[in-house]
Design an enzyme around this catalytic site. Structure first.
Site, PDB file in Angstrom:
ATOM      1  N   GLU A 175      38.127  35.951  37.379  1.00  0.00           N
ATOM      2  CA  GLU A 175      37.076  35.716  38.363  1.00  0.00           C
ATOM      3  C   GLU A 175      36.370  37.033  38.707  1.00  0.00           C
ATOM      4  O   GLU A 175      36.849  38.112  38.330  1.00  0.00           O
ATOM      5  CB  GLU A 175      37.701  35.087  39.621  1.00  0.00           C
ATOM      6  CG  GLU A 175      38.305  33.698  39.389  1.00  0.00           C
ATOM      7  CD  GLU A 175      37.259  32.590  39.222  1.00  0.00           C
ATOM      8  OE1 GLU A 175      36.137  32.848  38.754  1.00  0.00           O
ATOM      9  OE2 GLU A 175      37.586  31.437  39.575  1.00  0.00           O
ATOM     10  N   ASP A 228      44.172  30.241  28.867  1.00  0.00           N
ATOM     11  CA  ASP A 228      44.614  30.224  30.257  1.00  0.00           C
ATOM     12  C   ASP A 228      45.364  28.935  30.561  1.00  0.00           C
ATOM     13  O   ASP A 228      45.418  28.031  29.725  1.00  0.00           O
ATOM     14  CB  ASP A 228      43.417  30.423  31.213  1.00  0.00           C
ATOM     15  CG  ASP A 228      42.173  29.678  30.749  1.00  0.00           C
ATOM     16  OD1 ASP A 228      42.308  28.694  30.004  1.00  0.00           O
ATOM     17  OD2 ASP A 228      41.063  30.072  31.140  1.00  0.00           O
ATOM     18  N   HIS A 231      32.804  34.066  35.095  1.00  0.00           N
ATOM     19  CA  HIS A 231      34.165  34.318  34.615  1.00  0.00           C
ATOM     20  C   HIS A 231      34.324  33.983  33.140  1.00  0.00           C
ATOM     21  O   HIS A 231      33.636  33.103  32.615  1.00  0.00           O
ATOM     22  CB  HIS A 231      35.225  33.599  35.473  1.00  0.00           C
ATOM     23  CG  HIS A 231      35.260  32.106  35.372  1.00  0.00           C
ATOM     24  ND1 HIS A 231      35.388  31.283  36.461  1.00  0.00           N
ATOM     25  CD2 HIS A 231      35.221  31.268  34.304  1.00  0.00           C
ATOM     26  CE1 HIS A 231      35.438  30.024  36.082  1.00  0.00           C
ATOM     27  NE2 HIS A 231      35.327  29.985  34.776  1.00  0.00           N
ATOM     28  N   ASP A 245      30.133  31.465  37.835  1.00  0.00           N
ATOM     29  CA  ASP A 245      30.238  32.771  38.503  1.00  0.00           C
ATOM     30  C   ASP A 245      30.448  33.918  37.513  1.00  0.00           C
ATOM     31  O   ASP A 245      30.744  35.031  37.921  1.00  0.00           O
ATOM     32  CB  ASP A 245      31.368  32.744  39.542  1.00  0.00           C
ATOM     33  CG  ASP A 245      32.742  32.470  38.918  1.00  0.00           C
ATOM     34  OD1 ASP A 245      32.841  32.388  37.681  1.00  0.00           O
ATOM     35  OD2 ASP A 245      33.724  32.359  39.677  1.00  0.00           O
TER      36      ASP A 245
HETATM   37  C1  F6R Z   1      38.766  27.384  30.341  1.00  0.00           C
HETATM   38  C2  F6R Z   1      38.191  28.660  30.719  1.00  0.00           C
HETATM   39  C3  F6R Z   1      37.014  28.751  31.604  1.00  0.00           C
HETATM   40  C4  F6R Z   1      35.887  27.795  31.191  1.00  0.00           C
HETATM   41  C5  F6R Z   1      34.719  27.906  32.166  1.00  0.00           C
HETATM   42  C6  F6R Z   1      33.601  26.969  31.807  1.00  0.00           C
HETATM   43  O1  F6R Z   1      39.866  27.574  29.446  1.00  0.00           O
HETATM   44  O2  F6R Z   1      38.715  29.662  30.332  1.00  0.00           O
HETATM   45  O3  F6R Z   1      36.519  30.068  31.576  1.00  0.00           O
HETATM   46  O4  F6R Z   1      35.480  28.112  29.902  1.00  0.00           O
HETATM   47  O5  F6R Z   1      35.175  27.629  33.456  1.00  0.00           O
HETATM   48  O6  F6R Z   1      34.035  25.648  31.913  1.00  0.00           O
HETATM   49  P1  F6R Z   1      33.131  24.440  31.375  1.00  0.00           P
HETATM   50  O7  F6R Z   1      33.012  24.626  29.908  1.00  0.00           O
HETATM   51  O8  F6R Z   1      33.890  23.212  31.716  1.00  0.00           O
HETATM   52  O9  F6R Z   1      31.818  24.576  32.069  1.00  0.00           O
END
Ligand code: F6R
Length: 261
Positions: A143, A67, A138, A136
């Site tokens: 989302e 992403d 995702h 959440d």
């Molecule tokens: C980032 C991504 C997100 C993160 C998620 C968890 O490329 O795709 O899905 O993996 O927000 O983030 P952290 O690891 O910082 O808790």
């Protein structure tokens, strides 16, 4: 899905780095899908250590982004392109040409998203897609209530995700972009082996709903239940909401080591 409970984040990083090393020994030019955020860092550190010790040859490996933020200026240190260059491409000694990602500054974002899906397919598809999980539920930035068949597209971040990510932007939520390009859930499910890593108590509820709840778009990561070879690696804290934790431990303990993840 296979659930592997490890003692801590370091052990999770080591286990997934071993799986990547095994993949690269079978397929040296494998396409590795990389996530950003804090969770996957132990994987990249463990993999870089293996490269330094000569235990794995990554010279033909290819890397692709999951992403990207929309609207950050080119070269912004928190753009996911910059993060992947810093945390993955450079430590592994890969060339920039072995790395692809969606163009978050494109004028025509929809065209950029479609181009990225095509580029992934033309590259032969993602062999191993590393994923984190949002509080959440995702994956990528799909989302809650994202279509389970979605393709790479623009999404709006929830307030919760922007709060969670403010730590990368001087703790200032105003600096966190509202929009992102993310591989869709359908895109992620096309990877040959999605591997989700979750660490810390803050992820326990999302992990329990992903693994033991019904498949539902309100918990996007639960779509991994539909994949024939999805792996969820969790530390003890992130596993604390799993009712079937003992069963998962016993199953993994009984698995022949040579099978890997
Ligand atoms: C980032 C991504 C997100 C993160 C998620 C968890 O490329 O795709 O899905 O993996 O927000 O983030 P952290 O690891 O910082 O808790």
């Amino acid at each position: 899905m296979e659930v592997v409970i490890v003692p801590d984040a370091t052990a999770g990083g080591e286990l997934i780095a071993e799986a990547i090393a095994a993949l690269l020994s079978r397929k040296p030019d494998a396409l590795l899908g990389v996530a950003t955020g804090s969770t996957p860092l132990p994987v990249y550190q463990a993999l870089a250590a293996k490269v330094r010790s000569g235990a794995v040859d990554v010279s033909r490996a290819r890397v692709c982004q999951l992403d990207e933020y929309v609207g950050l200026p080119e070269g912004h240190p928190e753009s996911y392109r910059s993060v992947v260059l810093r945390e993955v491409v450079e430590p592994l000694g890969l060339s920039e040409s072995s790395f692809m990602g969606p163009d978050g500054s494109a004028e025509d974002i929809q065209a950029a998203c479609e181009a990225y899906d095509r580029a992934l397919a033309e590259a032969g598809g993602v062999d191993l897609q590393l994923l984190g999980i949002g509080t959440d539920g995702h994956i990528g930035f799909n989302e809650p209530c994202s279509s389970l068949a979605s393709r790479t597209r623009i999404k709006t971040l929830t307030e919760q995700t922007r709060i969670d990510n403010a730590r990368f932007f001087d703790d200032d939520i105003e600096q966190v972009p509202h929009h992102v390009i993310t591989q869709g859930i359908g895109t992620i499910l096309e990877s040959r082996h999605p591997v989700l890593l979750a660490t810390g108590e803050g992820k326990a509820d999302a992990v329990a709903r992903t693994v033991e709840g019904p498949v539902a778009s309100v918990v996007p990561a639960s779509a991994l239940q539909l994949h024939p070879h999805a792996t969820v690696v969790v530390d003890e804290a992130a596993a604390s909401g799993l009712k079937l934790a003992d069963y998962f431990r016993a199953t993994y303990a009984a698995k022949p080591r040579w099978q890997g993840l």
